[in-house]
Design a protein around this motif. Structure first.
Motif, PDB file in Angstrom:
ATOM      1  N   PRO A 196      -4.961   0.244  -9.183  1.00  0.00           N
ATOM      2  CA  PRO A 196      -5.155   1.526  -8.497  1.00  0.00           C
ATOM      3  C   PRO A 196      -3.927   1.851  -7.657  1.00  0.00           C
ATOM      4  O   PRO A 196      -3.298   0.962  -7.084  1.00  0.00           O
ATOM      5  N   MET A 197      -3.567   3.131  -7.605  1.00  0.00           N
ATOM      6  CA  MET A 197      -2.378   3.561  -6.875  1.00  0.00           C
ATOM      7  C   MET A 197      -2.755   4.527  -5.753  1.00  0.00           C
ATOM      8  O   MET A 197      -3.590   5.415  -5.938  1.00  0.00           O
ATOM      9  N   LYS A 198      -2.116   4.329  -4.602  1.00  0.00           N
ATOM     10  CA  LYS A 198      -2.267   5.231  -3.473  1.00  0.00           C
ATOM     11  C   LYS A 198      -0.900   5.409  -2.826  1.00  0.00           C
ATOM     12  O   LYS A 198      -0.242   4.412  -2.491  1.00  0.00           O
ATOM     13  N   GLY A 199      -0.458   6.648  -2.672  1.00  0.00           N
ATOM     14  CA  GLY A 199       0.872   6.878  -2.111  1.00  0.00           C
ATOM     15  C   GLY A 199       1.950   6.459  -3.087  1.00  0.00           C
ATOM     16  O   GLY A 199       1.843   6.681  -4.294  1.00  0.00           O
ATOM     17  N   ASN A 200       2.982   5.800  -2.567  1.00  0.00           N
ATOM     18  CA  ASN A 200       4.101   5.351  -3.399  1.00  0.00           C
ATOM     19  C   ASN A 200       4.413   3.893  -3.068  1.00  0.00           C
ATOM     20  O   ASN A 200       5.389   3.591  -2.386  1.00  0.00           O
ATOM     21  N   PRO A 201       3.565   2.959  -3.522  1.00  0.00           N
ATOM     22  CA  PRO A 201       3.701   1.558  -3.149  1.00  0.00           C
ATOM     23  C   PRO A 201       4.975   0.925  -3.694  1.00  0.00           C
ATOM     24  O   PRO A 201       5.589   1.428  -4.634  1.00  0.00           O
ATOM     25  N   THR A 202       5.334  -0.190  -3.112  1.00  0.00           N
ATOM     26  CA  THR A 202       6.585  -0.869  -3.437  1.00  0.00           C
ATOM     27  C   THR A 202       6.326  -2.311  -3.872  1.00  0.00           C
ATOM     28  O   THR A 202       5.221  -2.833  -3.735  1.00  0.00           O
ATOM     29  N   ILE A 203       7.373  -2.930  -4.363  1.00  0.00           N
ATOM     30  CA  ILE A 203       7.399  -4.368  -4.619  1.00  0.00           C
ATOM     31  C   ILE A 203       8.852  -4.804  -4.571  1.00  0.00           C
ATOM     32  O   ILE A 203       9.745  -4.064  -4.999  1.00  0.00           O
ATOM     33  N   SER A 204       9.113  -5.978  -4.041  1.00  0.00           N
ATOM     34  CA  SER A 204      10.495  -6.445  -3.957  1.00  0.00           C
ATOM     35  C   SER A 204      10.990  -6.916  -5.316  1.00  0.00           C
ATOM     36  O   SER A 204      10.216  -7.413  -6.139  1.00  0.00           O
TER      37      SER A 204
END
Length: 208
Positions: free
Chosen positions: A174-182
């Motif tokens: 599920p996606m909310k906003g603009n999530p990140t990952i390193s």
């Protein structure tokens, strides 16, 4: 494991190299400019070549157990057909050398994953990243249709932060906003995936 890394001089590729070396893998890097590897170059078999050349990729892939591609365009939003050409070269080289295991880095929002994106994500993917994502979709589809033991990796927005080890990975998230990952966590996932069978024939969405 004998591992070929494409895109080894990029930020994700550098993390992959470091992880692989620490794990005791025998690492080969196919790079345009060996100087870009920096310090790890002395521990890696470095071959100068082009990841979009079937000849160069085939020469580098011979004798390997698997290939991991962390190819990217840095901050550029122009694909220059890199991903489509590189995927074609890799598939041809894998068929020629008999190396079937491949982990391929893409981006969340490419292809079928666009339908799962949040409204803010879609606004970016359909405008700023439209061209580069279209080329990545061609590459991803080719990898999935190749008959190889593939894994395609779809990370959300990449950062240069440290590895947290708490990222989520699934066929869909599920996606909310603009999530990140390193990038460090992306490299860790890709390295783990290439050493196991869990993600063979699957597309992995990963995010913090």
């Amino acid at each position: 494991m004998k591992l070929l890394v494409l895109g080894a001089t990029g930020p994700t590729g550098r993390h992959l190299i470091d992880l692989a070396l620490r794990a005791g893998d025998q690492v080969t890097a196919l790079v345009r400019d060996p100087a870009g590897l920096g310090e790890p170059a002395g521990q890696v078999t470095v071959l100068t070549g082009d990841a979009t050349s079937r000849h160069d990729v085939s020469a580098a892939l011979a004798g390997q157990d698997a290939v991991v591609s962390a190819l990217g365009r840095g901050t550029s939003v122009v694909a220059d057909d890199l991903f489509a050409r590189a995927s074609a070269a890799l598939i041809a080289a894998a068929q020629e050398t008999g190396v079937s295991r491949a982990v391929w880095l893409s981006s969340f929002g490419v292809g079928h994953t666009l339908a799962w994106a949040s409204v803010p994500q879609k606004a970016i993917y359909r405008t700023l990243l439209r061209s580069i994502y279209a080329n990545k979709e061609i590459a991803d589809d080719a990898i999935r249709a190749s008959g190889l033991d593939w894994t395609v990796v779809y990370p959300t927005r990449l950062t240069h932060g440290p590895a947290r080890g708490t990222y989520r990975a699934d066929d869909r998230l599920p996606m909310k906003g603009n999530p990140t990952i390193s990038r460090a966590d992306v490299a860790a996932f890709m390295h783990r995936a290439v050493h196991g069978s869990e993600w063979i024939g699957r597309s992995a969405v990963i995010s913090d």
